[in-house]
Scaffold this motif. Structure first.
Motif, PDB file in Angstrom:
ATOM      1  N   GLU A 172      -2.411   1.723  -4.068  1.00 17.98           N
ATOM      2  CA  GLU A 172      -2.504   2.505  -2.834  1.00 17.98           C
ATOM      3  C   GLU A 172      -3.941   2.450  -2.332  1.00 17.98           C
ATOM      4  O   GLU A 172      -4.845   2.020  -3.059  1.00 17.98           O
ATOM      5  CB  GLU A 172      -2.108   3.953  -3.099  1.00 17.98           C
ATOM      6  N   ASN A 195      -6.055   3.738  -6.642  1.00 19.72           N
ATOM      7  CA  ASN A 195      -6.721   3.384  -5.388  1.00 19.72           C
ATOM      8  C   ASN A 195      -8.172   3.006  -5.644  1.00 19.72           C
ATOM      9  O   ASN A 195      -8.521   2.592  -6.748  1.00 19.72           O
ATOM     10  CB  ASN A 195      -6.580   4.525  -4.376  1.00 19.72           C
ATOM     11  N   HIS A 233      -0.137  10.302  -7.277  1.00 21.33           N
ATOM     12  CA  HIS A 233      -0.979   9.557  -6.342  1.00 21.33           C
ATOM     13  C   HIS A 233      -2.460   9.789  -6.657  1.00 21.33           C
ATOM     14  O   HIS A 233      -2.843  10.854  -7.144  1.00 21.33           O
ATOM     15  CB  HIS A 233      -0.599   9.987  -4.917  1.00 21.33           C
ATOM     16  N   GLY A 240      -0.492   6.147  -9.368  1.00 23.67           N
ATOM     17  CA  GLY A 240      -0.991   5.450  -8.183  1.00 23.67           C
ATOM     18  C   GLY A 240      -2.484   5.212  -8.293  1.00 23.67           C
ATOM     19  O   GLY A 240      -3.261   6.157  -8.504  1.00 23.67           O
ATOM     20  N   ASP A 254       0.877  -1.159   0.000  1.00 22.84           N
ATOM     21  CA  ASP A 254       0.000   0.000   0.000  1.00 22.84           C
ATOM     22  C   ASP A 254       0.920   1.216   0.000  1.00 22.84           C
ATOM     23  O   ASP A 254       1.505   1.568   1.028  1.00 22.84           O
ATOM     24  CB  ASP A 254      -0.900   0.000   1.244  1.00 22.84           C
ATOM     25  N   THR A 255       1.059   1.858  -1.147  1.00 24.67           N
ATOM     26  CA  THR A 255       2.051   2.924  -1.294  1.00 24.67           C
ATOM     27  C   THR A 255       1.575   4.289  -0.799  1.00 24.67           C
ATOM     28  O   THR A 255       2.336   5.259  -0.872  1.00 24.67           O
ATOM     29  CB  THR A 255       2.484   3.068  -2.771  1.00 24.67           C
ATOM     30  N   HIS A 256       0.361   4.359  -0.270  1.00 20.91           N
ATOM     31  CA  HIS A 256      -0.142   5.662   0.184  1.00 20.91           C
ATOM     32  C   HIS A 256      -1.290   5.452   1.166  1.00 20.91           C
ATOM     33  O   HIS A 256      -2.410   5.143   0.766  1.00 20.91           O
ATOM     34  CB  HIS A 256      -0.622   6.474  -1.020  1.00 20.91           C
TER      35      HIS A 256
END
Length: 255
Positions: free
Chosen positions: A202, A177, A155, A175, A5-7
């Motif tokens: 993310e 999500n 992001h 990114g 989970d990059t964010h």
């Protein structure tokens, strides 16, 4: 291979009552690491508390979020810079320009964004860019950095295909999500045209929970739903998506 989970803002007050359980749910969902973007001076202490409690699992970034750019932006930047000098971070973030809520401080947001991009170049760190109704303004600030080996990620990417390709051409990843799973977002059609080597996953917890959790508090465990949607879009297995996106993240953030 585990998901990354990059964010995620799981250091926020939304997790005060069950952070240990949320971390365990992430681990149970095959999440191997969680990257923590900073917001402003008030988020630093709770972020580092989480990093201390979960070393090598929760990894911090440092930056000033565009919606926190107000009259005191110089003071806020000084605090970020102080921390950059005394601790290690995986990225400069979350930074960028946000014109959705308020355009009052556009000039200041541009100045702060450029300042932090220079920090990234000096420290050879990637940047995590927040772009909300501001792609043209962000590309304008980024243009002089094209020759400076700047890398990073847009992001919560929600742009069109042209914007996606421009970001990629400038050395950035995208990114993805929970928005990717929203029925009417149209993001799936854009992502279908993008090579998976440019994509990372993310959650942006506690915001933007993916389908089937939409409307609830988001958490890092739910990155698995985004991985499943990306696998569906690109006709890949979940294992393949996990391997590709996690390697992309590891390469970008030098993990």
């Amino acid at each position: 291979m585990k998901l990354i989970d990059t964010h995620s803002h799981i250091y926020s007050e939304a997790f005060d009552e069950d952070i240990a359980e949320a971390i365990q749910r992430a681990k149970d969902a095959n999440v191997g690491q969680i990257f923590l973007p900073n917001i402003d001076s008030e988020s630093i202490e709770p972020m580092f508390k989480l990093v201390k409690n979960y070393p090598d699992y929760c990894l911090p970034m440092m930056g000033l979020h565009p919606t926190s750019v107000k009259e005191n932006y110089e003071e806020e930047l000084a605090i970020c810079e102080k921390w950059l000098k005394k601790e290690s971070f995986i990225a400069i973030g979350e930074i960028g320009i946000d014109l959705y809520w308020d355009k009052t401080f556009l000039k200041e947001q541009q100045l702060v964004f450029e300042k932090q991009l220079n920090w990234a170049v000096e420290r050879e760190l990637p940047v995590v860019i927040h772009a909300r109704e501001s792609f043209s303004e962000i590309f304008e600030v980024l243009e002089p950095f094209k020759s400076k080996n700047l890398t990073g990620v847009f992001h919560s990417f929600t742009g069109n295909l042209e914007q996606a390709n421009k970001a990629i051409s400038m050395g950035f990843l995208l990114g993805l999500n929970g928005i990717l799973t929203f029925k009417n977002s149209g993001l799936d059609r854009v992502v279908k045209e993008i090579d998976t080597k440019y994509l990372i996953l993310e959650t942006d917890s506690p915001y933007l929970a993916p389908t089937p959790k939409r409307g609830k508090r988001n958490e890092s465990a739910y990155v698995a739903f985004i991985a499943e949607k990306l696998a569906e879009i690109h006709n890949l297995s979940l294992d393949e998506v996990t391997k590709i996106t996690s390697r992309n993240a590891q390469n970008l953030f030098k993990i």
